[in-house]
Design an enzyme around this catalytic site. Sequence first.
Site, PDB file in Angstrom:
ATOM      1  N   ILE A  34       0.842  -1.204   0.000  1.00  0.00           N
ATOM      2  CA  ILE A  34       0.000   0.000   0.000  1.00  0.00           C
ATOM      3  C   ILE A  34       0.876   1.254   0.000  1.00  0.00           C
ATOM      4  O   ILE A  34       0.406   2.337  -0.303  1.00  0.00           O
ATOM      5  CB  ILE A  34      -0.963   0.055   1.214  1.00  0.00           C
ATOM      6  CG1 ILE A  34      -0.201   0.132   2.535  1.00  0.00           C
ATOM      7  CG2 ILE A  34      -1.910  -1.125   1.205  1.00  0.00           C
ATOM      8  CD1 ILE A  34      -1.086   0.561   3.706  1.00  0.00           C
ATOM      9  N   ASP A  35       2.159   1.102   0.351  1.00  0.00           N
ATOM     10  CA  ASP A  35       3.049   2.266   0.469  1.00  0.00           C
ATOM     11  C   ASP A  35       3.486   2.812  -0.883  1.00  0.00           C
ATOM     12  O   ASP A  35       3.978   3.928  -0.969  1.00  0.00           O
ATOM     13  CB  ASP A  35       4.279   1.903   1.299  1.00  0.00           C
ATOM     14  CG  ASP A  35       3.925   1.642   2.747  1.00  0.00           C
ATOM     15  OD1 ASP A  35       2.954   2.252   3.227  1.00  0.00           O
ATOM     16  OD2 ASP A  35       4.606   0.827   3.396  1.00  0.00           O
ATOM     17  N   MET A  64      -1.209   6.074   6.961  1.00  0.00           N
ATOM     18  CA  MET A  64      -0.053   5.176   6.958  1.00  0.00           C
ATOM     19  C   MET A  64       1.031   5.644   5.988  1.00  0.00           C
ATOM     20  O   MET A  64       0.739   6.305   4.988  1.00  0.00           O
ATOM     21  CB  MET A  64      -0.475   3.761   6.607  1.00  0.00           C
ATOM     22  CG  MET A  64      -1.016   2.981   7.797  1.00  0.00           C
ATOM     23  SD  MET A  64      -1.415   1.263   7.312  1.00  0.00           S
ATOM     24  CE  MET A  64      -1.616   0.504   8.936  1.00  0.00           C
ATOM     25  N   GLY A  65       2.261   5.243   6.274  1.00  0.00           N
ATOM     26  CA  GLY A  65       3.397   5.612   5.434  1.00  0.00           C
ATOM     27  C   GLY A  65       4.536   6.066   6.311  1.00  0.00           C
ATOM     28  O   GLY A  65       4.631   7.226   6.664  1.00  0.00           O
ATOM     29  N   ARG A 123      -5.483  -0.774   4.696  1.00  0.00           N
ATOM     30  CA  ARG A 123      -4.996  -1.892   3.889  1.00  0.00           C
ATOM     31  C   ARG A 123      -5.969  -3.059   3.877  1.00  0.00           C
ATOM     32  O   ARG A 123      -5.841  -3.962   3.052  1.00  0.00           O
ATOM     33  CB  ARG A 123      -3.626  -2.359   4.399  1.00  0.00           C
ATOM     34  CG  ARG A 123      -3.652  -3.059   5.750  1.00  0.00           C
ATOM     35  CD  ARG A 123      -2.252  -3.330   6.254  1.00  0.00           C
ATOM     36  NE  ARG A 123      -2.242  -4.302   7.345  1.00  0.00           N
ATOM     37  CZ  ARG A 123      -1.210  -4.520   8.123  1.00  0.00           C
ATOM     38  NH1 ARG A 123      -0.084  -3.839   7.942  1.00  0.00           N
ATOM     39  NH2 ARG A 123      -1.266  -5.422   9.075  1.00  0.00           N
TER      40      ARG A 123
END
Lengths: 404, 404
Positions: free
Chosen positions: A140-141, A183-184, A307
């Site tokens: 997902i990044d 996120m990340g 995710r």
Amino acid sequence: MAQAIKGNAVIGQSGGPTAVINQSLVGVIEAAAKADFIENILGAKHGVRGIINEQFIQLKGLDQDLLERVAQTPCSALGSTRDKPDEEYCRNIFKVFQKNNVRYFFYIGGNDSADAARIVSEMAQAQKYELCVFHVPKTIDNDLRLTDHCPGYGSAARFVASAIQGDDRDNASLPGVKIDIIMGRHAGWLTAASVLARRDENDGPHLVYVPEARLSRQKFIDDVAAVYGRLGRCVVAVSEGIEDENGVAWGEKIAKEAEHDSHGNVQLSGSGALGDFLAEMVKKDVAAKLGAKKLRVRADTLGYLQRSFAGYASPVDQAEARQCGRLAVQYASEGNPSGTVAMKRELGGGYKITYFRGELRDVARETKPLPKEFISAAGNNIEKAFVDYALPLVGELPVIGKLM
Amino acid sequence: MAQAIKGNAVIGQSGGPTAVINQSLVGVIEAAAKADFIENILGAKHGVRGIINEQFIQLKGLDQDLLERVAQTPCSALGSTRDKPDEEYCRNIFKVFQKNNVRYFFYIGGNDSADAARIVSEMAQAQKYELCVFHVPKTIDNDLRLTDHCPGYGSAARFVASAIQGDDRDNASLPGVKIDIIMGRHAGWLTAASVLARRDENDGPHLVYVPEARLSRQKFIDDVAAVYGRLGRCVVAVSEGIEDENGVAWGEKIAKEAEHDSHGNVQLSGSGALGDFLAEMVKKDVAAKLGAKKLRVRADTLGYLQRSFAGYASPVDQAEARQCGRLAVQYASEGNPSGTVAMKRELGGGYKITYFRGELRDVARETKPLPKEFISAAGNNIEKAFVDYALPLVGELPVIGKLM
């Protein structure tokens, strides 16, 4: 090209799941089932861990209806692992492969998985054991090198964009400052996707912070105060991995400050710590700067839903993830000893992707940050060029209608 | 029945938004536009606050395409408010109505809004000013009396169920303990909806805690340890409003413990505090009980996405919310001076709803908790009777396929 050797195939899934990692799995299974050079199709439970423990599921002859349902299901149907195999771990993988006449290994994962695949492949070559090793990208990044984008990203980006679309309407309904932690840890690709939520000039997110642009406490406060002063509200999208002016992750700073209380070891994912910290800062420092008695401040950490949320994957992402799985088998059938599946975007005209085989070493280890040209000069917003890049990946976004 | 008096109509939206509160708004607008006894249709900006400040938007003659887009958009298109009008506030509302020849007032909101509507209606009657006041129910909490369920709940329940479906697959991929904090300060309706995620016996959520069943620290630890010991993983759904064995909200306890550190005043919604607190407890106490060195523990607070996520409303909920708006105008046209729109479920056969007019006093003030028969005897799970009740409200849920 060399004739493909006959033998068994092992498939594994690794790292953080995505909404479409099972599309890639089913793509590999479908293509492997049709390949006459592949005998058994073995699913390794929980990735490389299942290989060294010889925990396999037979994946040949599965019902097509079940496979379709699996493909639609988020997260790793074979189970995943966080194990990052070193040389010895890889030797054990290789031993199991030799023992079970495994001649094909398909590993669906990120850059660490590509690196593990590379080590195993080199061992096989050194020992002149014919083994074909393919990496299928997922994250997902969106931070893998070589490929235009990663399967898994489009669906997570769609979730984030839709969440921020709704959240911006929520913030317009009941005005205040809203902070959304996305996120990340090292790359801002997913946080950047929050801007896909915008339709009109004053839509949120009004501020976007990614790890690639350093952010001081003072700048954050000044930025939020400026937007709030102008619009009477402010939606802020923040990467969990944002760094301060010295390159220190805010998360680490908070952990240090928390050492003195009961909170101990602060982790970023699966915790609301960063959002709560920023919300407190706005309540105190932004309110003081604006001379406001009380500001309505809320923080949400979008968390694992990004995710794993079921039923909302991007159709484009689903199709591409499936195709990446199928092509790994095709590239193997063409006699390539190893590689990864990568995507290239055709320039001009509409959105069009072509696929190609890349080398494992070109996707292993290092990652790809959000390019500078996607980040505004002030470091608090995302440029239109990113929207052009990302919009085709998410599929349709929700309709928005406004009365004021 | 009395002839409906000619005059202007005011529509307002109040309290926490939902994914379908604009469906009700559009339902009122559509029906009001067709009613010859209604002259101007005035949208009050930010509910009662917009009324006393005379901030209105003209809603007559709007394009049907725009109305459809508004109906699809989550949150309050007219803006919302947290103001809870007292007698004097209501007197000011009433004055604005008199001044502007407002003869119809439609207020979309929860029990507090119904109570405000009731007070304004009684003032009009006392002063023999012909005013028709209708409440249109909305709340993700599903805790309004009289009606079988509330518009807004089905969509929030669909979001929660899909989130937990995905989260359970995530937890199966990378096993550990996962805690999900779900909205519902006083009622467990939304947290209960997490069980709609289950397909097979060992699917999560494995434990469900609602405010209606008290929960001691020890019971929580014992429950989680028992599930983890059996399955090697555990997904826990927790209402933000859970109470301890003495009826004290856990949130308040955490706030008290936090008084001694920098965290100060802990709020439940828009904060990760409760989830982080429970996660720390599992890391220490459950790990100790199991003799485990380290447990993988994560917490997510589903947050405002539950009421605002765009593009994922329940179609059943959308249609019912729209119909409630339309019927408020119809009941008004029949000469009723006031009321609320309520739903009744027909027993036997499939899911079928009939609508009826209820009295404002029967929906105002008090709320409806999750009935005891929906909660397991041990107080840590939700019964099948609830699934039968809630499943028709959420529409289709995502497909799930498993390989192990």
